[in-house]
Write an enzyme that holds these catalytic residues in place. Structure first.
Site, PDB file in Angstrom:
ATOM      1  N   ASP A   9       1.440 -35.452  10.836  1.00 48.76           N
ATOM      2  CA  ASP A   9       2.307 -36.548  10.448  1.00 48.76           C
ATOM      3  C   ASP A   9       3.740 -36.024  10.528  1.00 48.76           C
ATOM      4  OD1 ASP A   9       3.117 -39.062   9.089  1.00 48.76           O
ATOM      5  OD2 ASP A   9       3.610 -37.677   7.460  1.00 48.76           O
ATOM      6  N   ASP A  11       7.102 -37.699   9.147  1.00 52.49           N
ATOM      7  CA  ASP A  11       8.003 -37.861   8.005  1.00 52.49           C
ATOM      8  C   ASP A  11       7.327 -37.472   6.690  1.00 52.49           C
ATOM      9  OD1 ASP A  11      10.229 -39.112   9.526  1.00 52.49           O
ATOM     10  OD2 ASP A  11       8.723 -40.664   9.876  1.00 52.49           O
ATOM     11  N   TYR A  20      13.220 -44.465   7.804  1.00 58.93           N
ATOM     12  CA  TYR A  20      13.679 -45.158   9.017  1.00 58.93           C
ATOM     13  C   TYR A  20      14.802 -44.421   9.744  1.00 58.93           C
ATOM     14  CZ  TYR A  20      10.941 -48.798   6.783  1.00 58.93           C
ATOM     15  OH  TYR A  20       9.928 -49.495   6.170  1.00 58.93           O
ATOM     16  N   ASN A  52       3.533 -43.208  12.149  1.00 53.94           N
ATOM     17  CA  ASN A  52       3.806 -44.645  12.034  1.00 53.94           C
ATOM     18  C   ASN A  52       5.311 -44.857  12.058  1.00 53.94           C
ATOM     19  OD1 ASN A  52       1.078 -45.131  11.721  1.00 53.94           O
ATOM     20  ND2 ASN A  52       1.182 -45.576   9.535  1.00 53.94           N
ATOM     21  N   CYS A 105      -2.974 -53.516  14.740  1.00 56.54           N
ATOM     22  CA  CYS A 105      -3.286 -52.699  15.917  1.00 56.54           C
ATOM     23  C   CYS A 105      -4.291 -51.643  15.517  1.00 56.54           C
ATOM     24  CB  CYS A 105      -2.001 -52.058  16.448  1.00 56.54           C
ATOM     25  SG  CYS A 105      -1.246 -50.933  15.239  1.00 56.54           S
ATOM     26  N   ARG A 108      -1.927 -47.887  14.145  1.00 52.07           N
ATOM     27  CA  ARG A 108      -1.222 -47.642  12.885  1.00 52.07           C
ATOM     28  C   ARG A 108      -2.156 -46.967  11.890  1.00 52.07           C
ATOM     29  NH1 ARG A 108       3.117 -48.687   9.929  1.00 52.07           N
ATOM     30  NH2 ARG A 108       2.831 -49.106   7.707  1.00 52.07           N
ATOM     31  N   LYS A 109      -1.788 -45.765  11.453  1.00 47.16           N
ATOM     32  CA  LYS A 109      -2.594 -45.087  10.445  1.00 47.16           C
ATOM     33  C   LYS A 109      -2.665 -45.960   9.192  1.00 47.16           C
ATOM     34  CE  LYS A 109       0.226 -41.628  10.713  1.00 47.16           C
ATOM     35  NZ  LYS A 109       0.958 -40.367  10.439  1.00 47.16           N
TER      36      LYS A 109
END
Length: 193
Positions: A9, A11, A20, A52, A105, A108-109
């Site tokens: 991952d 962030d 963001y 993500n 979708c 997306r985790k």
């Protein structure tokens, strides 16, 4: 022989979480990740980021801004002799406002789509790979893909929602600590063969 990978991952796990953020100048590596990544690389693991990035769907930034983010992370890792095999992101979110990105979708985790795509493109054996993340959605994605999983318990998981795929193989405070535990786990598995 197929490749083994560590899916990371981005962030809050590999880099400090600035929500963001797409400004490359604000991106730094977690200080307690570098030695662990070096150990895992020596042990033969590829590194693949799976992230993500709902800021695209939410209209906070354009998808093309992620190119600079990827370049910056590759540069920072390369400065420490660490190579990144792949950078995958999900720009979608069901509550997004941008046409084409506002949807459910499989990438997306906690869905495992990014890991499946990376495994196909890099000939990765998911059963001998790991997923490292700072929230249980990362753990679930890794478990659903068939990987072993690590939760970096650094305070970023706040919901602690239970579920069938949401129990990590290992819990650690940092990637450095996780790497030691992962390599020890691998040695135990080899000793049991």
């Amino acid at each position: 022989m197929r490749n083994r990978a560590v899916f990371l991952d981005k962030d809050g796990t590999l880099i400090p979480d600035i929500p963001y953020n797409v400004d490359p100048q604000l991106i730094t590596l977690q200080a307690d990740a570098i030695e662990g990544l070096k150990r895992l690389q020596v042990d033969g693991y590829l590194f693949v980021i799976v992230s993500n990035q709902s800021g695209v769907a939410r209209g906070f930034f354009e998808e093309k801004m992620l190119v600079g983010v990827e370049q910056r992370i590759r540069q920072l890792l390369h400065e420490h002799g660490i190579e990144l095999a792949g950078f995958y992101y999900c720009p979608h979110h069901p509550d997004g406002i941008v046409t084409g990105f506002s949807k459910d979708c499989n990438c997306r985790k906690p869905a495992p789509g990014m890991l499946f795509t990376a495994a196909e493109e890099h000939d990765i054996d998911l059963g001998s790979s790991w997923m490292i993340g700072d929230i249980l959605n990362d753990v679930e994605a890794g478990n659903r893909a068939g990987c072993s999983t690590v939760l970096i318990d650094n305070g970023n998981e706040t919901e602690w929602l239970p579920g069938q795929h949401r129990v990590p193989t290992i819990t650690a405070k940092s990637i450095d600590e996780a790497a030691m535990l992962m390599l020890k786990s691998n040695q135990h598995e080899l000793a049991g063969l």
